[in-house]
Design a protein around this motif. Structure first.
Motif: not given
Length: 162
Positions: A32-35, A80-86
């Motif tokens: 949920v946090a990643v989204g 990359d920055l947005g995709r790096s959140i995991q």
């Protein structure tokens, strides 16, 4: 059901819920946090407060042309920055969830620059400059509410299956 069977059923329920809170709940919270954090890149805001505009999109600023003038603020050329959140799976579990910007997600640089944008820190070489704070991760009452709602949904599903 005999008293002994009832006791065994209660112990089984206790274990299922204990396992849920130790293992499943952190993974659900992380998802949920990643989204939620990634959504900041689309709304260009944090807690419904818009980020400071970038010069490349301001009228009269002609250094960048084409896609750069319309691209969302922190998406950059690569995103990359947005995709790096995991979720960091190696540190999520045992009752906790860790969400981070994974350095391995950056294609053009191995430098971690998420904190500079998120917290408004010094950027650039030498004297550099202070990057405007454009927070996309952190504590949020709205996020906490979304996590609790999702956990309640999962628990209700679990209870119906019993």
């Amino acid at each position: 059901m005999s008293p002994r069977e009832f006791e065994l059923a209660l112990r089984k329920l206790e274990k299922q819920y204990r396992d849920f809170y130790a293992t499943n709940a952190p993974a659900i919270a992380a998802k949920v946090a990643v989204g939620y954090f990634k959504k900041s890149f689309q709304t260009e805001s944090w807690k419904r407060v818009k980020w400071k505009e970038v010069k490349r999109r301001m009228p009269g600023w002609n250094r960048k042309e084409g896609a750069a003038q319309t691209r969302k603020i922190l998406t950059g050329e690569t995103g990359d920055l947005g995709r790096s959140i995991q979720a960091d799976r190696s540190r999520t579990g045992s009752g906790k969830a860790v969400v981070w910007t994974a350095p391995s997600s950056f294609t053009r640089s191995d430098r971690i620059y998420a904190a500079v944008h998120n917290e408004g820190l010094k950027a650039g070489r030498g004297k550099g400059f202070i990057m405007p704070k454009r927070q996309f991760m952190g504590e949020s009452p709205e996020l906490n509410k979304l996590i609790v709602e999702e956990l309640q949904r999962k628990l209700a599903d679990m209870a119906q299956k019993l």
